[in-house]
Design a protein around this motif. Structure first.
Motif, PDB file in Angstrom:
ATOM      1  N   LEU A 140       0.877  -1.169   0.000  1.00 16.76           N
ATOM      2  CA  LEU A 140       0.000   0.000   0.000  1.00 16.76           C
ATOM      3  C   LEU A 140       0.913   1.217   0.000  1.00 16.76           C
ATOM      4  CD1 LEU A 140      -2.854   1.264   0.246  1.00 16.76           C
ATOM      5  CD2 LEU A 140      -2.543   1.176   2.732  1.00 16.76           C
ATOM      6  N   PHE A 141       0.934   1.957  -1.115  1.00 18.73           N
ATOM      7  CA  PHE A 141       1.865   3.083  -1.274  1.00 18.73           C
ATOM      8  C   PHE A 141       1.093   4.381  -1.440  1.00 18.73           C
ATOM      9  CE2 PHE A 141       4.460   6.135  -3.488  1.00 18.73           C
ATOM     10  CZ  PHE A 141       5.703   6.014  -2.856  1.00 18.73           C
ATOM     11  N   LEU A 142       1.418   5.372  -0.593  1.00 13.76           N
ATOM     12  CA  LEU A 142       0.787   6.675  -0.644  1.00 13.76           C
ATOM     13  C   LEU A 142       1.768   7.705  -1.193  1.00 13.76           C
ATOM     14  CD1 LEU A 142      -0.759   5.046   1.674  1.00 13.76           C
ATOM     15  CD2 LEU A 142      -1.437   7.304   2.519  1.00 13.76           C
ATOM     16  N   GLU A 143       1.386   8.364  -2.257  1.00 13.51           N
ATOM     17  CA  GLU A 143       2.207   9.404  -2.867  1.00 13.51           C
ATOM     18  C   GLU A 143       2.296  10.619  -1.941  1.00 13.51           C
ATOM     19  OE1 GLU A 143       4.714  10.751  -4.453  1.00 13.51           O
ATOM     20  OE2 GLU A 143       4.052   9.650  -6.236  1.00 13.51           O
ATOM     21  N   ASN A 144       3.358  11.396  -2.090  1.00 14.51           N
ATOM     22  CA  ASN A 144       3.478  12.642  -1.342  1.00 14.51           C
ATOM     23  C   ASN A 144       2.282  13.536  -1.672  1.00 14.51           C
ATOM     24  OD1 ASN A 144       4.480  15.630  -1.103  1.00 14.51           O
ATOM     25  ND2 ASN A 144       5.857  14.407   0.147  1.00 14.51           N
ATOM     26  N   GLY A 145       1.604  14.009  -0.635  1.00 14.77           N
ATOM     27  CA  GLY A 145       0.392  14.792  -0.836  1.00 14.77           C
ATOM     28  C   GLY A 145      -0.878  13.989  -0.757  1.00 14.77           C
ATOM     29  N   ALA A 146      -0.759  12.683  -0.631  1.00 11.88           N
ATOM     30  CA  ALA A 146      -1.938  11.824  -0.455  1.00 11.88           C
ATOM     31  C   ALA A 146      -2.276  11.705   1.021  1.00 11.88           C
ATOM     32  CB  ALA A 146      -1.680  10.442  -1.048  1.00 11.88           C
ATOM     33  N   THR A 147      -3.566  11.690   1.331  1.00 14.31           N
ATOM     34  CA  THR A 147      -4.033  11.465   2.693  1.00 14.31           C
ATOM     35  C   THR A 147      -5.207  10.506   2.672  1.00 14.31           C
ATOM     36  OG1 THR A 147      -3.358  13.673   3.454  1.00 14.31           O
ATOM     37  CG2 THR A 147      -5.007  12.512   4.763  1.00 14.31           C
ATOM     38  N   ILE A 148      -5.081   9.415   3.404  1.00 11.03           N
ATOM     39  CA  ILE A 148      -6.228   8.551   3.664  1.00 11.03           C
ATOM     40  C   ILE A 148      -6.929   9.093   4.902  1.00 11.03           C
ATOM     41  CG2 ILE A 148      -6.954   6.266   4.431  1.00 11.03           C
ATOM     42  CD1 ILE A 148      -4.805   5.068   2.674  1.00 11.03           C
ATOM     43  N   LEU A 149      -8.219   9.387   4.767  1.00 10.48           N
ATOM     44  CA  LEU A 149      -9.023   9.917   5.864  1.00 10.48           C
ATOM     45  C   LEU A 149      -9.960   8.834   6.385  1.00 10.48           C
ATOM     46  CD1 LEU A 149     -10.137  13.397   4.448  1.00 10.48           C
ATOM     47  CD2 LEU A 149      -8.438  13.007   6.240  1.00 10.48           C
ATOM     48  N   GLY A 150      -9.914   8.579   7.676  1.00 12.74           N
ATOM     49  CA  GLY A 150     -10.855   7.643   8.267  1.00 12.74           C
ATOM     50  C   GLY A 150     -12.240   8.257   8.365  1.00 12.74           C
ATOM     51  N   SER A 151     -13.223   7.494   7.991  1.00 17.56           N
ATOM     52  CA  SER A 151     -14.604   7.963   8.089  1.00 17.56           C
ATOM     53  C   SER A 151     -14.953   8.286   9.544  1.00 17.56           C
ATOM     54  CB  SER A 151     -15.555   6.900   7.550  1.00 17.56           C
ATOM     55  OG  SER A 151     -16.904   7.234   7.840  1.00 17.56           O
ATOM     56  N   GLU A 152     -15.797   9.301   9.712  1.00 14.79           N
ATOM     57  CA  GLU A 152     -16.278   9.666  11.049  1.00 14.79           C
ATOM     58  C   GLU A 152     -17.600   8.982  11.389  1.00 14.79           C
ATOM     59  OE1 GLU A 152     -14.765  14.059  11.972  1.00 14.79           O
ATOM     60  OE2 GLU A 152     -15.855  13.965  10.047  1.00 14.79           O
ATOM     61  N   ASP A 153     -18.044   8.097  10.521  1.00 13.21           N
ATOM     62  CA  ASP A 153     -19.283   7.345  10.742  1.00 13.21           C
ATOM     63  C   ASP A 153     -18.929   5.982  11.325  1.00 13.21           C
ATOM     64  OD1 ASP A 153     -21.650   5.900  10.610  1.00 13.21           O
ATOM     65  OD2 ASP A 153     -22.225   6.701   8.652  1.00 13.21           O
ATOM     66  N   PHE A 154     -19.349   5.714  12.546  1.00 12.80           N
ATOM     67  CA  PHE A 154     -19.004   4.456  13.214  1.00 12.80           C
ATOM     68  C   PHE A 154     -19.493   3.238  12.441  1.00 12.80           C
ATOM     69  CE2 PHE A 154     -19.285   6.835  17.545  1.00 12.80           C
ATOM     70  CZ  PHE A 154     -18.142   7.552  17.227  1.00 12.80           C
ATOM     71  N   PHE A 155     -20.557   3.397  11.633  1.00  5.55           N
ATOM     72  CA  PHE A 155     -21.100   2.262  10.883  1.00  5.55           C
ATOM     73  C   PHE A 155     -20.168   1.825   9.748  1.00  5.55           C
ATOM     74  CE2 PHE A 155     -24.977   3.974  12.823  1.00  5.55           C
ATOM     75  CZ  PHE A 155     -25.518   2.814  13.364  1.00  5.55           C
ATOM     76  N   ASP A 156     -19.148   2.616   9.464  1.00  2.48           N
ATOM     77  CA  ASP A 156     -18.179   2.231   8.433  1.00  2.48           C
ATOM     78  C   ASP A 156     -17.067   1.348   8.980  1.00  2.48           C
ATOM     79  OD1 ASP A 156     -19.437   3.584   6.338  1.00  2.48           O
ATOM     80  OD2 ASP A 156     -18.501   5.491   6.890  1.00  2.48           O
ATOM     81  N   TYR A 157     -17.205   0.923  10.238  1.00  8.00           N
ATOM     82  CA  TYR A 157     -16.203   0.059  10.873  1.00  8.00           C
ATOM     83  C   TYR A 157     -16.906  -1.179  11.423  1.00  8.00           C
ATOM     84  CZ  TYR A 157     -13.481   4.324  10.546  1.00  8.00           C
ATOM     85  OH  TYR A 157     -12.849   5.451  10.073  1.00  8.00           O
TER      86      TYR A 157
END
Length: 477
Positions: A140-157
């Motif tokens: 899993l490679f993230l380019e410079n400037g990439a951000t993975i954001l975790g959902s703030e909806d508990f139902f997504d976990y």
């Protein structure tokens, strides 16, 4: 005479003592680099003008290749197949939920697992997603400037079972929420990038935890279970809902060159927590969190003793750690499966409640032994060294009242501290006194003359320690 170990130890102690004094500490011991910037410590924001990793390198240098342990995981040169998350319809606007895009991409890449594996590429953008489950032979490679954001909806976990070595969720009985990035039974996994970011957006979790409105234990930012040959590197993890990096029942894990940023008041947001795992290396990380920067664990009370999987063969080196509420590095309190053969070499810890801490309790059973902690710099720490048997939280009422932990063969040396409130706290158990604790070459500038050391039910030795420790420690000659 000048080559004798005693004389060399005396020289080292004099060097440590020269570090202690107003206006001289950092210039003498840290090459003039202060890590106690008031604005940073008040806000837990990235130091300016240096980035966290630039500051780390200015203190520790680049290090020699022979001192690094990245060689313990194969140096993969790349995967034969690569796809972008955009190939599966993901939108990097920070608003569109991309959970299904991640699921579809990873499902597609399964077919390449037997042929050298594959890479999932995350380009520049804000990629909002719920829980992501990884597969083996994946980068899993993230380019410079990439951000993975975790959902703030508990139902997504999704809700998943508690770990068997804990018998339940860590915070609440029953199951727990899955982690933002997770995997079970994997091998040959790389999670890396070009100084990109994974943001758990944990504020909603911290608020719910404080209000006691959660039905299940919070998920971690990254948890890998029963996996091997893992590399996690060159990323910033921030705003974790709970513990940030949690390899559990894992083998052959390298965590390197990470920046971990959780607010000081974010509850239980540990940095890196190897748990019932073996052959783990943690090196060259900047960790600023709301709990322990690093905490080594191995299961909880009767569940941990019956699961019986220790944490061992662990190396921690060149770590820059900030905390207010807890420790730079801790062992336990969940240590019922045992912790042994841990080597900590090179840490700077600032502002923490504890510098180095071993915590356990009646009911834990298990052991902590064969621990080496050396070359530690402490600044503005309430208690420099703590080994405590009174951390009494239990999973249920069935814990064993006669399961006494064994704490022995603990060696701490080459430790210097400025602005310390208490040098040491050693509170053993009458039924199982802590033993063979050895202190050497320690110089601490302590702010009080009252109860500088507090000791009971402990035995060990010391040489060249200032201030002089409790009578329970025998001076070596």
């Amino acid at each position: 005479m000048t080559g004798s170990p005693g004389y060399q130890s005396l020289q080292f102690l004099l060097l440590l003592l020269s570090c202690i004094g107003s206006g001289k500490f950092w210039h003498t011991c840290m090459g003039g680099h202060s890590v106690t910037d008031d604005d940073h410590f008040a806000t837990n924001e990235v130091l300016n003008p240096m980035s966290p990793m630039d500051l780390h390198k200015s203190i520790f240098g680049k290090g020699k290749s022979k001192d690094r342990c990245a060689h313990t995981v194969n140096a993969w040169e790349g995967r034969p197949h690569s796809v972008s998350i955009t190939d599966f319809g993901a939108v990097g606007d920070g608003k569109t939920l991309n959970t299904h895009a991640f699921e579809n991409a990873i499902f597609y890449l399964r077919s390449y697992a037997a042929n050298g594996g594959a890479q999932l590429y995350i380009p520049v953008g804000l990629w909002l997603t719920g829980s992501i489950t990884l597969i083996s032979h994946l980068t899993l490679f993230l380019e410079n400037g990439a951000t993975i954001l975790g959902s703030e909806d508990f139902f997504d976990y999704p809700v998943i079972p508690g770990l068997p070595s804990y018998g339940r969720g860590r915070e609440l009985p029953g199951p727990r929420f899955s982690s933002l990035i997770n995997g079970n039974g994997l091998e040959d996994v790389i999670i890396t990038g070009d100084n990109a970011t994974i943001d758990g957006q944990g504020a909603v979790w911290w608020s719910a935890f404080r209000k006691k409105t959660l039905n299940y234990t919070r998920g971690h930012m990254l948890e890998l279970i029963e996996s091997k040959n893992i590399l996690i590197s060159n990323l910033t993890f921030k705003n974790s809902p709970f513990w940030t990096i949690h390899p559990v029942y894992c083998k052959n894990v390298v965590v390197k060159s990470l920046t971990i940023l959780n607010p000081f008041d974010a509850p239980n947001t540990d940095g890196i927590d190897p748990d019932s795992s073996q052959h783990v290396c943690i090196e060259d990380c900047y960790i600023s969190v709301g709990d322990d920067a690093i905490s080594i664990k191995s299961g909880w009370d009767q569940f941990g003793t019956s699961f019986a999987m220790p944490s061992k063969h662990i190396k921690v080196q060149r770590i820059l750690a900030f905390s207010r509420s807890s420790a730079g590095i801790s062992f336990g309190s969940e240590m019922s499966g045992g912790i042994s053969d841990v080597k900590v070499d090179g840490m700077v810890v600032t502002g923490a409640r504890w510098g180095v801490r071993i915590k356990t309790a009646v009911g834990r059973g298990g052991y902590v032994r064969g621990i080496s902690v050396k070359n530690i710099v402490l600044h503005s720490i309430r208690t420099a060294i703590a080994v405590m048997g009174n951390y009494g939280e239990h999973p249920d009422e069935n814990w064993n009242r006669t399961a006494y932990p064994l704490i022995e063969d603990i060696r701490m040396k080459n430790i210097v501290g400025e602005n310390i409130n208490q040098a040491g706290l050693f509170l053993g158990l009458q039924e199982s006194p802590f033993r063979d604790i050895h202190l050497a070459n320690i110089a601490l500038q302590v702010n009080t003359t009252k109860q500088i050391w507090n000791c009971s039910d402990v035995a060990g030795s010391y040489i060249f320690v200032f201030p002089q420790p409790c009578v329970e420690f025998t001076r070596k000659t």
